[in-house]
Design a protein around this motif. Structure first.
Motif, mmCIF file in Angstrom:
data_model
loop_
_atom_site.group_PDB
_atom_site.id
_atom_site.type_symbol
_atom_site.label_atom_id
_atom_site.label_comp_id
_atom_site.label_asym_id
_atom_site.label_seq_id
_atom_site.Cartn_x
_atom_site.Cartn_y
_atom_site.Cartn_z
ATOM 1 N N LEU A 1 0.973 -1.059 0.199
ATOM 2 C CA LEU A 1 0.102 0.144 0.303
ATOM 3 C C LEU A 1 0.874 1.329 -0.317
ATOM 4 O O LEU A 1 0.790 2.518 -1.224
ATOM 5 N N ASP A 2 2.047 1.349 0.588
ATOM 6 C CA ASP A 2 2.926 2.185 0.918
ATOM 7 C C ASP A 2 3.282 2.695 -0.263
ATOM 8 O O ASP A 2 3.884 3.724 -0.852
ATOM 9 N N PHE A 3 3.643 1.848 -1.122
ATOM 10 C CA PHE A 3 4.634 1.687 -2.613
ATOM 11 C C PHE A 3 3.237 2.372 -3.194
ATOM 12 O O PHE A 3 3.859 2.966 -4.248
ATOM 13 N N GLN A 4 2.282 2.314 -3.113
ATOM 14 C CA GLN A 4 1.158 2.420 -3.758
ATOM 15 C C GLN A 4 1.246 4.133 -3.908
ATOM 16 O O GLN A 4 0.263 4.809 -4.975
ATOM 17 N N ILE A 5 0.944 4.538 -3.029
ATOM 18 C CA ILE A 5 1.083 5.898 -2.992
ATOM 19 C C ILE A 5 1.618 6.563 -3.013
ATOM 20 O O ILE A 5 1.515 7.759 -3.579
ATOM 21 N N HIS A 6 3.600 5.967 -2.787
ATOM 22 C CA HIS A 6 4.484 6.987 -3.527
ATOM 23 C C HIS A 6 4.828 6.245 -4.872
ATOM 24 O O HIS A 6 4.758 7.631 -5.100
ATOM 25 N N ASP A 7 3.839 5.808 -5.375
ATOM 26 C CA ASP A 7 4.318 5.526 -6.830
ATOM 27 C C ASP A 7 3.517 6.425 -7.383
ATOM 28 O O ASP A 7 3.661 7.156 -8.625
ATOM 29 N N TYR A 8 1.578 6.661 -7.111
ATOM 30 C CA TYR A 8 1.055 7.806 -7.775
ATOM 31 C C TYR A 8 1.502 8.381 -7.603
ATOM 32 O O TYR A 8 1.559 9.257 -8.175
ATOM 33 N N ALA A 9 2.388 9.187 -6.047
ATOM 34 C CA ALA A 9 2.364 10.592 -6.223
ATOM 35 C C ALA A 9 3.939 10.964 -7.225
ATOM 36 O O ALA A 9 3.947 11.543 -7.720
ATOM 37 N N VAL A 10 4.724 9.850 -7.097
ATOM 38 C CA VAL A 10 5.557 10.041 -8.275
ATOM 39 C C VAL A 10 5.230 10.094 -9.837
ATOM 40 O O VAL A 10 5.754 11.399 -10.724
ATOM 41 N N ALA A 11 3.677 9.122 -10.212
ATOM 42 C CA ALA A 11 3.124 10.352 -11.077
ATOM 43 C C ALA A 11 2.591 10.507 -11.840
ATOM 44 O O ALA A 11 2.612 11.628 -12.449
ATOM 45 N N LEU A 12 2.159 11.645 -10.423
ATOM 46 C CA LEU A 12 0.852 12.667 -10.375
ATOM 47 C C LEU A 12 2.094 13.724 -10.277
ATOM 48 O O LEU A 12 1.979 14.421 -11.426
ATOM 49 N N LYS A 13 3.359 13.628 -9.454
ATOM 50 C CA LYS A 13 3.814 15.431 -9.565
ATOM 51 C C LYS A 13 5.068 14.854 -9.916
ATOM 52 O O LYS A 13 6.125 15.970 -10.898
ATOM 53 N N GLY A 14 5.530 13.359 -10.537
ATOM 54 C CA GLY A 14 7.426 13.329 -11.004
ATOM 55 C C GLY A 14 7.921 14.357 -10.449
ATOM 56 O O GLY A 14 8.918 14.156 -11.188
ATOM 57 N N GLY A 15 7.973 14.259 -9.368
ATOM 58 C CA GLY A 15 10.014 15.262 -8.797
ATOM 59 C C GLY A 15 10.526 14.719 -8.357
ATOM 60 O O GLY A 15 10.649 13.661 -7.806
ATOM 61 N N THR A 16 11.581 15.027 -7.863
ATOM 62 C CA THR A 16 12.689 14.729 -7.228
ATOM 63 C C THR A 16 12.170 14.733 -5.725
ATOM 64 O O THR A 16 13.112 13.318 -5.014
ATOM 65 N N ARG A 17 11.307 15.309 -5.037
ATOM 66 C CA ARG A 17 11.377 14.904 -3.287
ATOM 67 C C ARG A 17 9.823 13.788 -3.499
ATOM 68 O O ARG A 17 10.373 12.932 -2.041
#
Length: 265
Positions: free
Chosen positions: A82-98
């Protein structure tokens, strides 16, 4: 004049990984074993290496056959997924270094705890002069960290092919010289686009990985079998854990980023 194409955060992270891998390659090629270590290893009876290699083989087989379920009881795979899905979604949505670094930070935090566990059990058993029996516990902690890393980057670890990949990573992390270069390329071929995966039989890869561990840890495990003095051997456990998981994390991070870059193309 052509404008310089700005690199994406994923491309920048891949560049950082390339620099780290180049540093690891340089260290592997220029490695010179300490003379005192070579001198002491020459005094260790050959049967000790044979017993150690056999112990590593049996430990890997035991853990992969019956130990994975027990290891999974020490963490929540569902929560990590679940943590991965949340982080992966954030990467896909914003795609930033943070977002990319937050994913890596969570993984580093979990491995700090595993390293502490490795230190406690290694030093504790070393004080009692327990060397070979420590191997199953030592590898269990390493595989726990590896499993957690895999899941946190969105990959499984329980299929036959993934088990081979994990064994290849562990083997490579223990090697030096040209052998490291060769095995590192073989590990990359698993997930690099158009790479040719050198499929090997499970038992063959277990033996290769066990050989790599036995060669590198011969002195540490021999000393750990001596009461009280074995504390010195046990101290090596967290050192090896840190070295191995550094490489494992690097490869899973690279695999994840390459997968993301292809999906965004």
């Amino acid at each position: 004049m052509n404008k310089k194409i700005k690199k994406t955060p994923i491309e920048k992270e891949l560049d950082r990984i390339a620099h780290k891998e180049a540093r690891l390659a340089k260290q592997a090629l220029h490695h010179q074993p300490a003379r005192w270590k070579e001198s002491l290893e020459q005094k260790i009876p050959p049967r000790v290496y044979t017993n150690l290699q056999t112990a590593f083989c049996k430990a890997f087989e035991l853990i992969f056959e019956r130990g994975t379920g027990l290891i999974e009881k020490t963490y929540s795979r569902n929560e990590l997924e679940l943590d991965f899905q949340i982080h992966d979604y954030a990467v896909a949505l914003k795609g930033g270094t943070r977002e990319l670094r937050e994913l890596k930070t969570d993984i580093n935090r979990g491995n700090f705890i595993n390293m502490a566990v490795s230190a406690v059990e290694g030093i504790g058993l070393g004080a009692l002069g327990i060397g070979l029996p420590d191997i199953v516990l030592f590898l269990s902690v390493i595989l726990k960290g590896t499993y957690e890393t895999a899941v946190r980057y969105g990959f499984s670890y329980d299929t036959p092919r993934e088990k081979l990949f994990i064994l290849k990573l562990l083997e490579t992390a223990m090697l030096k010289g040209e052998a490291w270069i060769t095995c590192n390329a073989e590990a990359d071929s698993y997930f690099v686009p158009n790479g040719v995966w050198l499929e090997t039989k499970f038992q063959e890869q277990v033996k290769r990985t066990a050989d790599a561990f036995a060669v590198d840890m011969l002195l540490a495990k021999f000393v750990q079998g001596i009461p009280v003095a074995g504390i010195l051997g046990g101290i090596s456990n967290p050192v090896y854990y840190g070295r191995i998981l550094y490489y494992v994390q690097l490869k899973y991070q690279k695999r994840y980023l390459l997968q993301k870059s292809l999906s965004d193309a």
